[in-house]
Design a protein around this motif. Structure first.
Motif, short mmCIF file in Angstrom:
data_model
loop_
_atom_site.label_atom_id
_atom_site.label_comp_id
_atom_site.label_asym_id
_atom_site.label_seq_id
_atom_site.Cartn_x
_atom_site.Cartn_y
_atom_site.Cartn_z
N LEU A 175 0.58 -1.22 -0.12
CA LEU A 175 -0.02 0.06 -0.05
C LEU A 175 0.83 1.24 -0.03
O LEU A 175 0.57 2.08 -0.51
CB LEU A 175 -0.98 0.10 1.11
N SER A 176 1.87 1.52 0.87
CA SER A 176 2.72 2.32 0.92
C SER A 176 3.52 2.58 -0.43
O SER A 176 3.37 3.72 -1.12
CB SER A 176 3.70 2.09 2.03
N ASP A 177 4.14 1.62 -1.22
CA ASP A 177 4.40 1.67 -2.59
C ASP A 177 3.32 2.31 -3.47
O ASP A 177 3.66 3.29 -4.47
CB ASP A 177 4.89 0.38 -3.24
N ARG A 178 2.10 2.02 -3.44
CA ARG A 178 0.96 2.44 -4.25
C ARG A 178 0.67 3.88 -3.82
O ARG A 178 0.69 4.89 -4.88
CB ARG A 178 -0.32 1.68 -3.94
N VAL A 179 0.92 4.19 -2.84
CA VAL A 179 0.65 5.57 -2.38
C VAL A 179 1.64 6.35 -2.77
O VAL A 179 1.80 7.68 -3.29
CB VAL A 179 0.27 5.68 -0.84
N ILE A 180 2.86 6.35 -2.87
CA ILE A 180 4.12 6.88 -3.07
C ILE A 180 4.14 6.88 -4.66
O ILE A 180 4.33 8.03 -5.04
CB ILE A 180 5.43 6.48 -2.58
N ALA A 181 3.65 5.94 -5.56
CA ALA A 181 3.67 6.26 -7.06
C ALA A 181 2.57 7.17 -7.34
O ALA A 181 2.60 7.92 -8.20
CB ALA A 181 3.56 4.82 -7.55
N ARG A 182 1.34 7.18 -6.59
CA ARG A 182 0.32 7.85 -6.74
C ARG A 182 0.74 9.33 -6.44
O ARG A 182 0.55 10.43 -7.08
CB ARG A 182 -0.83 7.45 -5.78
N LEU A 183 1.51 9.65 -5.36
CA LEU A 183 2.21 10.99 -5.20
C LEU A 183 3.10 11.54 -6.24
O LEU A 183 2.90 12.57 -6.53
CB LEU A 183 2.91 10.97 -3.84
N GLY A 184 3.81 10.38 -6.42
CA GLY A 184 4.68 10.94 -7.63
C GLY A 184 4.03 11.56 -9.05
O GLY A 184 4.61 12.59 -9.44
N GLU A 185 2.84 10.77 -9.14
CA GLU A 185 2.22 11.21 -10.38
C GLU A 185 1.54 12.54 -10.20
O GLU A 185 1.40 13.53 -11.20
CB GLU A 185 1.13 10.12 -10.80
N ARG A 186 1.05 12.56 -8.97
CA ARG A 186 0.37 14.19 -8.57
C ARG A 186 1.34 15.22 -8.74
O ARG A 186 1.02 16.36 -9.11
CB ARG A 186 -0.24 14.01 -7.06
N LEU A 187 2.59 15.10 -8.06
CA LEU A 187 3.85 16.12 -8.14
C LEU A 187 4.14 16.32 -9.38
O LEU A 187 4.45 17.39 -9.87
CB LEU A 187 4.72 15.59 -7.36
N ARG A 188 4.36 15.39 -10.31
CA ARG A 188 4.62 15.52 -11.90
C ARG A 188 3.42 16.40 -12.40
O ARG A 188 3.82 17.12 -13.16
CB ARG A 188 4.99 14.31 -12.54
N ASP A 248 12.40 11.01 -7.89
CA ASP A 248 12.80 11.15 -9.71
C ASP A 248 12.17 12.53 -10.27
O ASP A 248 12.97 13.28 -11.11
CB ASP A 248 12.33 10.04 -10.42
N VAL A 249 10.95 12.81 -9.72
CA VAL A 249 10.16 13.91 -10.51
C VAL A 249 11.15 15.21 -10.00
O VAL A 249 11.07 16.18 -10.61
CB VAL A 249 8.97 14.07 -9.82
N LEU A 250 11.56 15.08 -8.59
CA LEU A 250 12.34 16.45 -7.96
C LEU A 250 13.50 16.33 -8.76
O LEU A 250 13.81 17.41 -8.80
CB LEU A 250 12.19 16.17 -6.35
N ALA A 251 14.12 15.43 -8.74
CA ALA A 251 15.58 15.18 -9.40
C ALA A 251 15.46 15.97 -10.90
O ALA A 251 16.32 16.63 -11.16
CB ALA A 251 16.24 13.89 -9.38
N ALA A 252 14.40 15.62 -11.54
CA ALA A 252 14.12 16.21 -12.91
C ALA A 252 14.16 17.74 -13.02
O ALA A 252 14.69 18.14 -13.72
CB ALA A 252 13.24 15.48 -13.63
#
Length: 238
Positions: A61-74, A128-132
């Motif tokens: 669940l934590s992995d899913r939440v973080i991927a969802r956050l990554g998409e939101r931030l992107r 990765d979003v932040l690094a980019a």
């Protein structure tokens, strides 16, 4: 959730949905795999086909939440395209803090669980979003290349620190606009400081997270390894 409300082959996703609802109601530790199974309408033995223990469910669940956050931030950074280059990163920081305040129990979950298998990537990862975005600032001349190494950890510390202070009630701001402005001020200060940074006499320490270690040496990262810097994750690095 009843047994009829998920389709064959979707039990894993249904269990993750049930666990997320339980986290919002009771926190990270206030529920069991048996309760998640009951919400879906299956026996715990059926759930074990997908998760051998509650901790495995929490990590997934934590992995899913973080991927969802990554998409939101992107998406947030992309929507700020065309403005001053700093605005993309400010949009990233605002969205991160808003996410934590909108869903604090789930935000805590994202950093409370160590990853079981670092060989399984999270995409898009907030780190990765932040690094980019930082690389973009170097490319446009807004950030000196000498200040780039480790800059994502400086930004992450600032943004995650503000988010944590707010959800813990240690800092209070009146309304979403005030939160956005505080995040903007924070990011402006961090980016201004990085842009003016002078090379130190001795190199700065090299921060690491489980995610950055996996990127650097994926074949050598031990399964189940994590670091204290992000409890197994890089940005929610945000």
């Amino acid at each position: 959730m009843s047994k009829e409300r998920y389709h064959h082959g979707e039990l894993r996703a249904a269990l993750l949905d049930a666990a997320e609802a339980l986290v919002r109601e009771r926190g990270v530790d206030g529920w069991s795999l048996r309760e998640a199974s009951a919400r879906v309408g299956v026996s715990p033995s059926a759930a074990y086909h997908h998760f051998d223990a509650r901790d495995a469910l929490v990590r997934s669940l934590s992995d899913r939440v973080i991927a969802r956050l990554g998409e939101r931030l992107r998406r947030a950074a992309h929507r700020a395209s065309g403005e001053h280059p700093h605005r993309r990163l400010i949009a990233y920081g605002r969205s991160y803090v808003r996410w934590a305040l909108e869903d604090p129990a789930v935000a805590r979950l994202a950093f409370a669980a160590g990853r079981a298998d670092l060989r399984t990537p999270i995409a898009p990862h907030p780190h990765d979003v932040l690094a980019a975005e930082l690389d973009r600032l170097v490319d446009t001349g807004e950030l000196p290349s000498a200040a780039r190494p480790g800059a994502e950890f400086v930004v992450w510390a600032a943004v995650h620190g503000l988010a944590t202070l707010l959800i813990d009630g240690l800092v209070q701001l009146h309304g979403p606009r005030a939160v956005d402005r505080e995040a903007e001020r924070l990011l402006d200060a961090v980016l201004t400081g990085l842009a003016r940074e002078q090379p130190p006499a001795r190199p700065w320490p090299t921060p690491r997270s489980a995610h950055s270690q996996r990127l650097a040496a994926p074949a050598e990262t031990p399964a189940g390894g994590n670091t204290a810097s992000d409890a197994g994750h890089s940005p929610p690095s945000p």
